[in-house]
Design an enzyme around this catalytic site. Structure first.
Site, PDB file in Angstrom:
ATOM      1  N   GLU A 377       0.845  -1.199   0.000  1.00 47.27           N
ATOM      2  CA  GLU A 377       0.000   0.000   0.000  1.00 47.27           C
ATOM      3  C   GLU A 377       0.876   1.243   0.000  1.00 47.27           C
ATOM      4  O   GLU A 377       1.851   1.308   0.738  1.00 47.27           O
ATOM      5  CB  GLU A 377      -0.916   0.079   1.237  1.00 47.27           C
ATOM      6  CG  GLU A 377      -2.036  -0.915   1.251  1.00 47.27           C
ATOM      7  CD  GLU A 377      -2.961  -0.718   2.435  1.00 47.27           C
ATOM      8  OE1 GLU A 377      -3.111   0.440   2.900  1.00 47.27           O
ATOM      9  OE2 GLU A 377      -3.506  -1.727   2.911  1.00 47.27           O
ATOM     10  N   ASN A 378       0.507   2.172  -0.867  1.00 48.11           N
ATOM     11  CA  ASN A 378       1.152   3.489  -0.891  1.00 48.11           C
ATOM     12  C   ASN A 378       0.241   4.313  -1.781  1.00 48.11           C
ATOM     13  O   ASN A 378      -0.175   3.831  -2.846  1.00 48.11           O
ATOM     14  CB  ASN A 378       2.564   3.387  -1.484  1.00 48.11           C
ATOM     15  CG  ASN A 378       3.191   4.755  -1.699  1.00 48.11           C
ATOM     16  OD1 ASN A 378       3.490   5.149  -2.842  1.00 48.11           O
ATOM     17  ND2 ASN A 378       3.389   5.487  -0.634  1.00 48.11           N
TER      18      ASN A 378
END
Ligand code: BGP
Length: 479
Positions: A377-378
Site C-alpha cells: 500500500e502506498n
C-alpha cells in the site's frame, strides 16, 4: 538497463469491503464493516448495533465490483498490472464464522475473480482478513479476545488455501495487524472487531491478549498453508509509519527509538517467531497477565512468514518535551509527543508527504529482518475534479507516486533491498477506510459515485492511468 528486477510485481491494491459491494449477495453474512457508518476527516466512523437495510452504508454497495468485476479487471489489464492485491471477504466464505463448512457460492465468486485475473496474466495477491470479521464472531464471541476465534480463522484460511492453491501464490494473514497498538483511537476497535474493554480493565493488556490470539492464528495459518502448498509465499502485513526524532537531542532520539517498538512488535513476532525482550519487559513492568497455552511458543516459531508486506503513506515525528497535542488525530493518536515535521508538507487529510521516508523504511526493515519486502500500500488520497470533457488531471497523485517509486528504486538499485513488488493503494476509486468517504480518492480509475451513494458508477481513466501504464511497461524506467 532497468533498475528493477525483470519479475518485479507492479500492481494495485484493494480490499474486499472497500470496493466489492454485494454485501448480502451469494450467501455472504454481515461483516463488522457492514455496520460501520460513514465518518469524515477527523470524525471517526461509528459501529452501529444493527444493519439498517434502508440506511446508506458506504460499504454495502461500495463500487459494485461484485457485479462489474469483468469490466474492472479488463481495465486493470489495460494498465498492464502484473498483480492485484485484494482480500477475501471472510463472511462470504463463512457467513457467521463458526460454521464447519464453507459457503460454496462465496468460494465460487473468488474462483471467478481469480480466473478473470489469471486470464490476463494478473497474479492475485491475497489478504485473508483486511479489517474484516463476520459480525457474528464479533458480537457473539467478542472477536479475537476469545481464543475460539483462532480456530475459526484457521478454518477460513485452510478453506481458502485448499480452494485456491493453484491460483494464488502470495498471501497475507492480517492487514495492518499493528494498528491495534493505538488502543486510544478508533483503529483499535476496527482492527479488533468485537473486542470490548470492561470497566477497570487495562486496554493495553486486553490488546496484548487479543494480539496473542491473532499472532497464534497467523502462525497456525502459515503452517497449514505450507502443508497445502509448499510454494505458497505467506506474508505478514503491517502499517509502517517511521517515527523520526525532532532533533539530535538524545532524548528525542531515544523517544523515537522507544516509540518505534509499537511498529516493530508485530513483525518481530511474525518474522522471528518469538516475543521480543522489550515486550516481555513491558508485560513484567506493567503487570500484564497474558494467557498463553503450552505449545504457543512452538506455534509461533514454526509459523514464521516468508516476506513482510507493509503499507507506507507517511512519516511522523516526536519531540520529547511536548505534551500530547495530537489527541484525536487517527494517525498520530498513539504518539503523545507527535509534532509537525517542518521539512515536509501534508495532504488535505493531514498525512505527511515523505518519499525519502519510504527509502529509509525499506532499509530499516530489510536490515532488521533480512527477508523479502513487499510494498502493498502506498497512495495519495485526494479530491479529484472531472473536467468538462471528462478528463481528470490528477497531477498531484502522479507526482506523489513518482517520488515514491524513485525512492523504492533507489532502495533496490543502490541499497540492495530485496523488494518483491509495489501495489499502490486504491488502484480504482473505493471507499476510504478511516472515513467511509468516496471523496477521498486514491484511484487511477475514477468511479462516478459520491459520499451519499449517488452517481452512475461509471468508470473513467484519470491521467495517472496512462502514466502508470508507461511505468509498468518500462519496468520503472519511464516515470
Ligand atoms: C490503510 C488500510 C487500507 C486503506 C488505507 C487508506 O490503513 O489498510 O484499507 O484504507 O489505509 O486509508 P483511507 O482509505 O482511510 O484513506
Amino acid at each position: 538497463m532497468s533498475k528493477m528486477p525483470k519479475d518485479f510485481l507492479w500492481g494495485g491494491a484493494l480490499a474486499a469491503h472497500q470496493f466489492e459491494g454485494g454485501w448480502n449477495k451469494g450467501g455472504k453474512g454481515p461483516s463488522v464493516v457492514d455496520v460501520m457508518t460513514a465518518g469524515a476527516h477527523g470524525v471517526p466512523r461509528k459501529i452501529t448495533d444493527t444493519i439498517e437495510e434502508a440506511q446508506f452504508y458506504p460499504n454495502h454497495e461500495a463500487i459494485d465490483f461484485y457485479h462489474r468485476y469483468k469490466e474492472d479487471i479488463a481495465l486493470f489489464a489495460e494498465m498492464g498490472l502484473k498483480c492485484l492485491r485484494t482480500s477475501i471477504g471472510w463472511s462470504r466464505i463463512f457467513p457467521k464464522g463458526d460454521e464447519l463448512e464453507p459457503n460454496e457460492e462465496g468460494l465460487r465468486f473468488y474462483d471467478q475473480v481469480f480466473d478473470e485475473l489469471l486470464k490476463y496474466g494478473i497474479q492475485p495477491v491475497i489478504t485473508l482478513s483486511h479489517f474484516e470479521m463476520p459480525l457474528h464472531l464479533a458480537r457473539e464471541y467478542g472477536g479475537f479476545r476469545n481464543r475460539k476465534v483462532v480456530d475459526c480463522f484457521v478454518r477460513f484460511a485452510e478453506a481458502c488455501f485448499h480452494r485456491y492453491k493453484d491460483k494464488v501464490k502470495y498471501w497475507m494473514t492480517f492487514n495492518e495487524i499493528n494498528n491495534q497498538m493505538d488502543v486510544s483511537g478508533p483503529l483499535f476497535l476496527w482492527t479488533n472487531s468485537g473486542v470490548t474493554i470492561q470497566e477497570g480493565e487495562n486496554a493495553k493488556e486486553v490488546m496484548y491478549q487479543t494480539a496473542h490470539h491473532e499472532l497464534v492464528a497467523s502462525a497456525l495459518a502459515v503452517s497449514v498453508g505450507k502443508k497445502i502448498n509448499p510454494d505458497f509465499q505467506i506474508g505478514a502485513m503491517v502499517s509502517h509509519i517511521p517515527i523520526y526524532p525532532y532533533s539530535s537531542n538524545p532524548a528525542d532520539v531515544m523517544l523515537a527509538e522507544e516509540e518505534m517498538r509499537q511498529r516493530y512488535f508485530f513483525p518481530d513476532v511474525q518474522v522471528r517467531g518469538y516475543y521480543p525482550k522489550y515486550a516481555l519487559k513491558e508485560f513484567e513492568r506493567e503487570g500484564y497477565s497474558i494467557t498463553m497455552h503450552t505449545g504457543d511458543e512452538d506455534i509461533l516459531k514454526n509459523g514464521t512468514v516468508d516476506y513482510l508486506g507493509f503499507s507506507y503513506y507517511m512519516s511522523t515525528t516526536v519531540k520529547s518535551d511536548v505534551a500530547n497535542n495530537n489527541a484525536g488525530d487517527i494517525v498520530n493518536g498513539a504518539l503523545p509527543n507527535a509534532v509537525e515535521n517542518p521539512f515536509i508538507k501534508a495532504s488535505d487529510w493531514g498525512w505527511s508527504i515523505d518519499p525519502t521516508g519510504l527509502r529509509y523504511v525499506l532499509n530499516r526493515l530489510y536490515d532488521r529482518y533480512q527477508i523479502p519486502l513487499f510494498i502493498v500500500e502506498n497512495g495519495f488520497g485526494a479530491i479529484d475534479t472531472v473536467e468538462e470533457d471528462g478528463a481528470i488531471h490528477d497531477q498531484e497523485r502522479i507526482e506523489y507516486l513518482k517520488a515514491h517509486i524513485e525512492a523504492l528504486e533507489k532502495a533496490v538499485s543502490y541499497d540492495g533491498v530485496d523488494l518483491i513488488g509495489y501495489t499502490p493503494w486504491g488502484i480504482i476509486d473505493i471507499v476510504s477506510f478511516t472515513t467511509g468517504e468516496m471523496k477521498k480518492r486514491y484511484g487511477m480509475i475514477y468511479v462516478d459515485r459520491d459520499n451519499e451513494g449517488n452517481g452512475s458508477m461509471n468508470r473513467s481513466k484519470k491521467d495517472s492511468f496512462y502514466w502508470y501504464k508507461d511505468v509498468i511497461q518500462s519496468n520503472g524506467e519511464k516515470l
